[in-house]
Design a protein around this motif. Structure first.
Motif, PDB file in Angstrom:
ATOM      1  N   LEU A 340      27.144 -29.240  80.833  1.00 30.61           N
ATOM      2  CA  LEU A 340      27.167 -29.242  79.301  1.00 30.61           C
ATOM      3  C   LEU A 340      28.842 -29.338  78.659  1.00 30.61           C
ATOM      4  O   LEU A 340      28.851 -30.136  77.730  1.00 30.61           O
ATOM      5  CB  LEU A 340      26.847 -27.753  78.773  1.00 30.61           C
ATOM      6  CG  LEU A 340      25.489 -27.504  78.571  1.00 30.61           C
ATOM      7  CD1 LEU A 340      25.123 -26.384  78.049  1.00 30.61           C
ATOM      8  CD2 LEU A 340      24.744 -28.704  77.804  1.00 30.61           C
ATOM      9  N   VAL A 341      29.778 -29.265  79.655  1.00 30.79           N
ATOM     10  CA  VAL A 341      31.173 -29.640  78.997  1.00 30.79           C
ATOM     11  C   VAL A 341      31.225 -31.148  78.802  1.00 30.79           C
ATOM     12  O   VAL A 341      31.666 -31.480  77.717  1.00 30.79           O
ATOM     13  CB  VAL A 341      32.142 -29.063  80.005  1.00 30.79           C
ATOM     14  CG1 VAL A 341      33.424 -29.879  79.640  1.00 30.79           C
ATOM     15  CG2 VAL A 341      32.131 -27.646  80.198  1.00 30.79           C
ATOM     16  N   LYS A 342      30.574 -31.659  79.844  1.00 31.60           N
ATOM     17  CA  LYS A 342      30.666 -33.303  79.266  1.00 31.60           C
ATOM     18  C   LYS A 342      29.906 -33.755  78.258  1.00 31.60           C
ATOM     19  O   LYS A 342      29.707 -34.581  77.659  1.00 31.60           O
ATOM     20  CB  LYS A 342      30.061 -34.167  80.713  1.00 31.60           C
ATOM     21  CG  LYS A 342      31.053 -33.712  81.818  1.00 31.60           C
ATOM     22  CD  LYS A 342      30.566 -34.260  82.973  1.00 31.60           C
ATOM     23  CE  LYS A 342      31.526 -34.151  84.234  1.00 31.60           C
ATOM     24  NZ  LYS A 342      30.894 -34.693  85.572  1.00 31.60           N
ATOM     25  N   GLN A 343      28.535 -33.098  78.137  1.00 33.97           N
ATOM     26  CA  GLN A 343      27.351 -33.336  77.127  1.00 33.97           C
ATOM     27  C   GLN A 343      27.865 -33.107  75.817  1.00 33.97           C
ATOM     28  O   GLN A 343      27.677 -33.652  74.821  1.00 33.97           O
ATOM     29  CB  GLN A 343      26.158 -32.779  77.551  1.00 33.97           C
ATOM     30  CG  GLN A 343      25.486 -33.297  78.971  1.00 33.97           C
ATOM     31  CD  GLN A 343      25.715 -34.635  79.248  1.00 33.97           C
ATOM     32  OE1 GLN A 343      25.044 -35.243  78.424  1.00 33.97           O
ATOM     33  NE2 GLN A 343      26.518 -34.957  80.139  1.00 33.97           N
ATOM     34  N   MET A 344      28.818 -31.997  75.588  1.00 36.05           N
ATOM     35  CA  MET A 344      29.177 -31.692  74.251  1.00 36.05           C
ATOM     36  C   MET A 344      30.324 -32.682  73.802  1.00 36.05           C
ATOM     37  O   MET A 344      30.303 -32.839  72.483  1.00 36.05           O
ATOM     38  CB  MET A 344      30.130 -30.134  74.264  1.00 36.05           C
ATOM     39  CG  MET A 344      28.953 -29.140  74.587  1.00 36.05           C
ATOM     40  SD  MET A 344      27.599 -29.098  73.489  1.00 36.05           S
ATOM     41  CE  MET A 344      26.543 -27.852  74.160  1.00 36.05           C
ATOM     42  N   ARG A 345      31.018 -33.282  74.810  1.00 44.72           N
ATOM     43  CA  ARG A 345      31.880 -34.398  74.216  1.00 44.72           C
ATOM     44  C   ARG A 345      31.152 -35.772  73.663  1.00 44.72           C
ATOM     45  O   ARG A 345      31.148 -36.147  72.845  1.00 44.72           O
ATOM     46  CB  ARG A 345      32.571 -34.791  75.513  1.00 44.72           C
ATOM     47  CG  ARG A 345      33.639 -33.954  75.765  1.00 44.72           C
ATOM     48  CD  ARG A 345      34.232 -34.242  77.127  1.00 44.72           C
ATOM     49  NE  ARG A 345      35.235 -33.118  77.880  1.00 44.72           N
ATOM     50  CZ  ARG A 345      35.602 -33.433  79.025  1.00 44.72           C
ATOM     51  NH1 ARG A 345      35.318 -34.309  79.871  1.00 44.72           N
ATOM     52  NH2 ARG A 345      36.247 -32.375  79.833  1.00 44.72           N
ATOM     53  N   ARG A 346      29.972 -36.064  74.393  1.00 43.90           N
ATOM     54  CA  ARG A 346      28.985 -36.796  74.054  1.00 43.90           C
ATOM     55  C   ARG A 346      28.422 -36.690  72.616  1.00 43.90           C
ATOM     56  O   ARG A 346      28.326 -37.441  71.696  1.00 43.90           O
ATOM     57  CB  ARG A 346      27.959 -37.231  75.077  1.00 43.90           C
ATOM     58  CG  ARG A 346      28.504 -37.813  76.493  1.00 43.90           C
ATOM     59  CD  ARG A 346      27.377 -37.940  77.468  1.00 43.90           C
ATOM     60  NE  ARG A 346      26.452 -38.757  77.170  1.00 43.90           N
ATOM     61  CZ  ARG A 346      26.734 -40.215  77.414  1.00 43.90           C
ATOM     62  NH1 ARG A 346      27.619 -40.497  77.911  1.00 43.90           N
ATOM     63  NH2 ARG A 346      25.673 -40.926  77.148  1.00 43.90           N
ATOM     64  N   ARG A 347      28.153 -35.382  72.608  1.00 47.74           N
ATOM     65  CA  ARG A 347      27.181 -34.722  71.381  1.00 47.74           C
ATOM     66  C   ARG A 347      28.296 -34.970  70.037  1.00 47.74           C
ATOM     67  O   ARG A 347      27.925 -35.348  69.075  1.00 47.74           O
ATOM     68  CB  ARG A 347      27.063 -33.510  71.619  1.00 47.74           C
ATOM     69  CG  ARG A 347      26.081 -32.931  70.284  1.00 47.74           C
ATOM     70  CD  ARG A 347      25.421 -31.346  70.658  1.00 47.74           C
ATOM     71  NE  ARG A 347      25.033 -30.801  69.567  1.00 47.74           N
ATOM     72  CZ  ARG A 347      23.830 -31.111  69.069  1.00 47.74           C
ATOM     73  NH1 ARG A 347      23.116 -31.834  69.598  1.00 47.74           N
ATOM     74  NH2 ARG A 347      23.410 -30.180  68.044  1.00 47.74           N
ATOM     75  N   LEU A 348      29.385 -34.708  70.157  1.00 44.19           N
ATOM     76  CA  LEU A 348      30.687 -34.961  69.216  1.00 44.19           C
ATOM     77  C   LEU A 348      30.863 -36.487  68.832  1.00 44.19           C
ATOM     78  O   LEU A 348      30.991 -36.844  67.626  1.00 44.19           O
ATOM     79  CB  LEU A 348      31.891 -34.352  69.536  1.00 44.19           C
ATOM     80  CG  LEU A 348      31.973 -32.749  69.717  1.00 44.19           C
ATOM     81  CD1 LEU A 348      33.228 -32.336  70.139  1.00 44.19           C
ATOM     82  CD2 LEU A 348      31.738 -32.339  68.290  1.00 44.19           C
ATOM     83  N   ARG A 349      30.565 -37.292  69.726  1.00 40.21           N
ATOM     84  CA  ARG A 349      30.580 -38.623  69.718  1.00 40.21           C
ATOM     85  C   ARG A 349      29.248 -39.352  69.247  1.00 40.21           C
ATOM     86  O   ARG A 349      29.222 -40.601  68.833  1.00 40.21           O
ATOM     87  CB  ARG A 349      31.264 -39.328  70.827  1.00 40.21           C
ATOM     88  CG  ARG A 349      32.551 -39.053  71.050  1.00 40.21           C
ATOM     89  CD  ARG A 349      33.275 -39.947  72.443  1.00 40.21           C
ATOM     90  NE  ARG A 349      32.415 -39.829  73.617  1.00 40.21           N
ATOM     91  CZ  ARG A 349      32.877 -39.194  74.618  1.00 40.21           C
ATOM     92  NH1 ARG A 349      34.061 -38.577  74.615  1.00 40.21           N
ATOM     93  NH2 ARG A 349      32.224 -39.088  75.752  1.00 40.21           N
TER      94      ARG A 349
END
Length: 433
Positions: A340-349
């Protein structure tokens, strides 16, 4: 970003999001948790047995939030408004002091992650709530240890003969917690008696019963582990009972469906797993029969893209294993937090989220100071590899070190490990006969 629940998955996620997004001002990360300190749940049986000091292993949420750029808010989630994107939190009451600390509050969110873990399932068995002890929190584990020590002191001091149930322990449920507690208690009760309680003969007076409703112990793990663990427990004179369904818990023991009664002064309920009941009332979110939130491979709940679920409170499909869901293990929560740490960055972008794939690295069960048994599998060893003994114990201990590294980093973890090692070396040792 609001995370509810500060267990292994929730606290690791809050820490890593704070370090990566909160520190750079890219997101506000808030952790909501009803406790003040965090303790790694797989070690609760060691608190109960008295082999681990809670205070040397606990993590203070407030201090952790300060050092890792997220906010900690104390309280227990009670409701959810998905339309307004608000989390409802109950007032926090300090029962030791008898006063209310915080009022009922509402926290807005853009992204919500629910990581509230799981509880034992008593299946409505009569007497469990009144007469059995649970091991769901450090406070409950410490309570069991106090009662265990009191039982030994009482038995040593009394003039009358021991009652049938005195110094007998019944552990209901032979999963990892029950099996590990049974082995740990064999060692610690003998250590306790050796501290001058010479009127107690541990071989004659102390009896540990492990009771399982199913056909074998450690049912969720490979059969070879079950057989090996049972053999070692029986060598320790732990009485293992399988195919023994408990129908009631009484003040003096447990009753079985067969009509037999097992006398016990202390009863520990470690059977069954379910998620907290309030999850079934979260504004229509879909749950299964044990209250787990149903989630997709992206870890988003089935009915709301802004609400995620991880850890034991989530039912997540096991990709590559048709029809199976991911088992409730600490390694799953650890992997989900990292994903989820990686996915939250993708979500912000504004990028699409990637599915999470569970990698089973095997299972390890610690049998006290005696041995550890387990199997390693998957990408770690390229197959299924049986291990036991000292190497397995090192691997078991490394699981906790991975958790510490995720929370504190390399240097603080190394210093903490060294200080605990030195502290153990200064503890007086008693030779057991």
């Amino acid at each position: 970003m609001v995370i509810v629940g500060g267990g292994a998955g929730g606290l690791e996620l809050a820490t890593r999001l704070g370090d990566t997004l909160g520190k750079r001002g890219l997101a506000q990360v808030t952790l909501i948790e009803k406790a003040r300190t965090h303790f790694w749940k797989p070690h609760l049986h060691e608190i109960a047995a008295g082999t681990v000091d809670l205070h040397t292993h606990a993590v203070d949420y407030l201090a952790q939030s300060h050092w890792h750029c997220f906010r900690y808010r104390i309280g227990e989630m009670t409701g959810l408004d998905r339309t307004r994107r608000e989390v409802h939190v109950a007032p926090y009451i300090d029962f030791d002091e008898g006063e209310q600390v915080t009022a009922e509050r509402i926290f807005p969110y853009d992204t919500l992650v629910i990581a509230v873990g799981s509880l034992n399932n008593d299946f409505g068995t009569p007497g469990v709530q009144e007469h059995a002890l649970l091991l769901e929190t450090p406070a409950q584990a410490e309570r069991f240890h106090r009662r265990l020590v009191n039982a030994c002191l009482r038995a040593h001091a009394q003039a009358a003969p021991l009652r049938p149930e005195q110094l007998h322990v019944a552990i209901i449920g032979a999963g990892a917690t029950g099996v590990e507690l049974a082995a740990e208690l064999h060692h610690t009760t003998r250590t306790l008696v050796s501290y001058g309680l010479d009127r107690i003969d541990p071989e004659r007076d102390i009896r540990i019963n492990l009771v399982e409703a199913g056909p074998r112990i450690l049912a969720a793990l490979p059969e070879r582990m079950s057989v090996s663990a049972r053999q070692l427990l029986e060598k320790l004179h732990v009485r293992v009972r399988t195919n023994a369904k408990v129908t009631a818990v009484t003040p003096n023991g447990v009753q079985l469906a067969s009509g037999e009664t097992i006398p016990a002064e202390l009863v520990v309920w470690a059977a069954g797993v379910k998620a907290p009941d309030f999850l079934s009332r979260l504004d229509g979110l879909e749950v299964n029969r044990i209250n787990q939130l149903r989630a997709r491979p992206t870890l988003q709940t089935t009915l709301d893209d802004t609400v995620f679920a991880i850890g034991d409170c989530a039912e997540v499909p096991w990709l590559g294993h048709e029809g199976k869901t991911v088992p409730p293990r600490a390694q799953a929560a650890h992997q989900q937090a990292a994903h989820l740490v990686k996915q939250m960055r993708r979500r912000l972008r504004g990028q699409p989220l990637q599915p999470w794939r569970y990698r089973d690295f095997g299972s390890l069960v610690s049998l006290g100071t005696y041995t550890t048994v387990g199997n390693l599998m998957g990408q770690l060893v390229g197959g299924n590899f049986w291990i036991e003994g000292l190497f397995a114990r090192w691997m078991y201990q490394s699981l906790y070190k991975m958790h510490e590294l995720a929370l504190h980093g390399l240097w603080k973890t190394s210093l903490g490990t060294a200080s605990r090692f030195l502290a153990r070396r200064t503890v007086p040792r008693v030779k057991l006969h």
